[in-house]
Scaffold this motif. Sequence first.
Motif, mmCIF file in Angstrom:
data_model
loop_
_atom_site.group_PDB
_atom_site.id
_atom_site.type_symbol
_atom_site.label_atom_id
_atom_site.label_comp_id
_atom_site.label_asym_id
_atom_site.label_seq_id
_atom_site.Cartn_x
_atom_site.Cartn_y
_atom_site.Cartn_z
ATOM 1 N N UNK A 7 5.840 -3.004 16.286
ATOM 2 C CA UNK A 7 5.330 -3.376 17.600
ATOM 3 C C UNK A 7 4.478 -4.631 17.456
ATOM 4 N N UNK A 8 4.882 -5.670 18.169
ATOM 5 C CA UNK A 8 4.149 -6.933 18.164
ATOM 6 C C UNK A 8 3.422 -7.056 19.501
ATOM 7 N N UNK A 9 2.161 -7.498 19.460
ATOM 8 C CA UNK A 9 1.383 -7.599 20.693
ATOM 9 C C UNK A 9 0.256 -8.601 20.523
ATOM 10 N N UNK A 10 -0.304 -9.008 21.637
ATOM 11 C CA UNK A 10 -1.445 -9.917 21.652
ATOM 12 C C UNK A 10 -2.726 -9.082 21.685
ATOM 13 N N UNK A 11 -3.694 -9.438 20.845
ATOM 14 C CA UNK A 11 -4.951 -8.680 20.756
ATOM 15 C C UNK A 11 -5.694 -8.575 22.086
ATOM 16 N N UNK A 14 -5.431 -5.241 24.256
ATOM 17 C CA UNK A 14 -5.765 -4.019 23.522
ATOM 18 C C UNK A 14 -5.801 -2.770 24.403
ATOM 19 N N UNK A 15 -6.352 -2.874 25.614
ATOM 20 C CA UNK A 15 -6.409 -1.692 26.485
ATOM 21 C C UNK A 15 -5.004 -1.223 26.852
ATOM 22 N N UNK A 16 -4.111 -2.164 27.143
ATOM 23 C CA UNK A 16 -2.721 -1.818 27.455
ATOM 24 C C UNK A 16 -2.045 -1.224 26.229
ATOM 25 N N UNK A 17 -2.331 -1.775 25.072
ATOM 26 C CA UNK A 17 -1.725 -1.286 23.831
ATOM 27 C C UNK A 17 -2.172 0.156 23.570
ATOM 28 N N UNK A 18 -3.404 0.471 23.920
ATOM 29 C CA UNK A 18 -3.877 1.848 23.769
ATOM 30 C C UNK A 18 -3.044 2.798 24.624
ATOM 31 N N UNK A 19 -2.646 2.363 25.831
ATOM 32 C CA UNK A 19 -1.771 3.182 26.678
ATOM 33 C C UNK A 19 -0.414 3.349 26.004
ATOM 34 N N UNK A 75 13.826 -1.948 14.119
ATOM 35 C CA UNK A 75 13.733 -2.643 15.404
ATOM 36 C C UNK A 75 12.333 -3.220 15.592
ATOM 37 N N UNK A 76 12.277 -4.198 16.498
ATOM 38 C CA UNK A 76 11.016 -4.849 16.857
ATOM 39 C C UNK A 76 10.885 -4.822 18.369
ATOM 40 N N UNK A 77 9.761 -4.349 18.863
ATOM 41 C CA UNK A 77 9.469 -4.427 20.288
ATOM 42 C C UNK A 77 8.219 -5.289 20.457
ATOM 43 N N UNK A 78 8.290 -6.226 21.398
ATOM 44 C CA UNK A 78 7.163 -7.103 21.705
ATOM 45 C C UNK A 78 6.584 -6.650 23.034
ATOM 46 N N UNK A 79 5.325 -6.242 23.029
ATOM 47 C CA UNK A 79 4.649 -5.866 24.265
ATOM 48 C C UNK A 79 4.162 -7.153 24.921
ATOM 49 N N UNK A 80 4.677 -7.455 26.104
ATOM 50 C CA UNK A 80 4.407 -8.733 26.764
ATOM 51 C C UNK A 80 3.338 -8.564 27.830
ATOM 52 N N UNK A 81 2.204 -9.208 27.574
ATOM 53 C CA UNK A 81 1.113 -9.259 28.537
ATOM 54 C C UNK A 81 0.977 -10.688 29.037
ATOM 55 N N UNK A 82 -0.049 -10.939 29.819
ATOM 56 C CA UNK A 82 -0.210 -12.257 30.421
ATOM 57 C C UNK A 82 -0.401 -13.387 29.408
ATOM 58 N N UNK A 83 -1.014 -13.114 28.253
ATOM 59 C CA UNK A 83 -1.263 -14.178 27.280
ATOM 60 C C UNK A 83 -0.399 -14.120 26.038
ATOM 61 N N UNK A 89 0.784 -15.398 16.257
ATOM 62 C CA UNK A 89 1.216 -14.267 15.434
ATOM 63 C C UNK A 89 2.467 -13.618 16.016
ATOM 64 N N UNK A 90 2.523 -13.448 17.325
ATOM 65 C CA UNK A 90 3.701 -12.849 17.965
ATOM 66 C C UNK A 90 4.921 -13.718 17.687
ATOM 67 N N UNK A 91 4.778 -15.023 17.864
ATOM 68 C CA UNK A 91 5.893 -15.949 17.580
ATOM 69 C C UNK A 91 6.338 -15.805 16.123
ATOM 70 N N UNK A 92 5.377 -15.785 15.216
ATOM 71 C CA UNK A 92 5.688 -15.667 13.786
ATOM 72 C C UNK A 92 6.410 -14.354 13.504
ATOM 73 N N UNK A 93 5.914 -13.258 14.084
ATOM 74 C CA UNK A 93 6.531 -11.951 13.849
ATOM 75 C C UNK A 93 7.970 -11.911 14.347
ATOM 76 N N UNK A 94 8.208 -12.400 15.561
ATOM 77 C CA UNK A 94 9.572 -12.395 16.103
ATOM 78 C C UNK A 94 10.486 -13.248 15.228
ATOM 79 N N UNK A 95 10.057 -14.464 14.914
ATOM 80 C CA UNK A 95 10.896 -15.370 14.115
ATOM 81 C C UNK A 95 11.195 -14.811 12.730
ATOM 82 N N UNK A 96 10.204 -14.217 12.088
ATOM 83 C CA UNK A 96 10.408 -13.701 10.730
ATOM 84 C C UNK A 96 11.198 -12.393 10.719
#
Length: 153
Positions: A7-11, A14-19, A75-83, A89-96
Amino acid sequence: MAINVFVSFDQTDQKQVEAFNFLKGKSKHVFEAHDCCFKEISADGSEKLIQCQLNDGRSRAIREEIIKKFEQCAKLVVLIGDGTYKNAWVEWEVNNFYKMKDALLSGKAWMNIRGMFLEGCEKATAPKALECRSTQRLAWDPEALEKWIEELS
């Protein structure tokens, strides 16, 4: 059979990631993540979490740890928030992840990457790395995510 998912996400989400963490507790699959932070001890002895920048020399150990997790994840899932679209890091994770899996799946790695908009962020901009390395984005729908995880596995 449980499937490992990174799971890739933007710090800042965090509150959404907790959900999301609550939802993943109901899943039969194993979700891995790395928060790209390290602990720094201040002069008074207290610990402080520091967001490590991708180009920081200290990030090498974090990148190596993430690569090890990629090796175990299908598999890789990217949690997409406003930022999220601005997060290096998200870009790096997806590309790698894509690069690693494409070497194994030759032309089919994109089928193992999915972006999922966080609740209330349906109009957020997706990271550029997802533009050609992911199938359709998911709305905030844990059942659809479970279904996708089980596809082609």
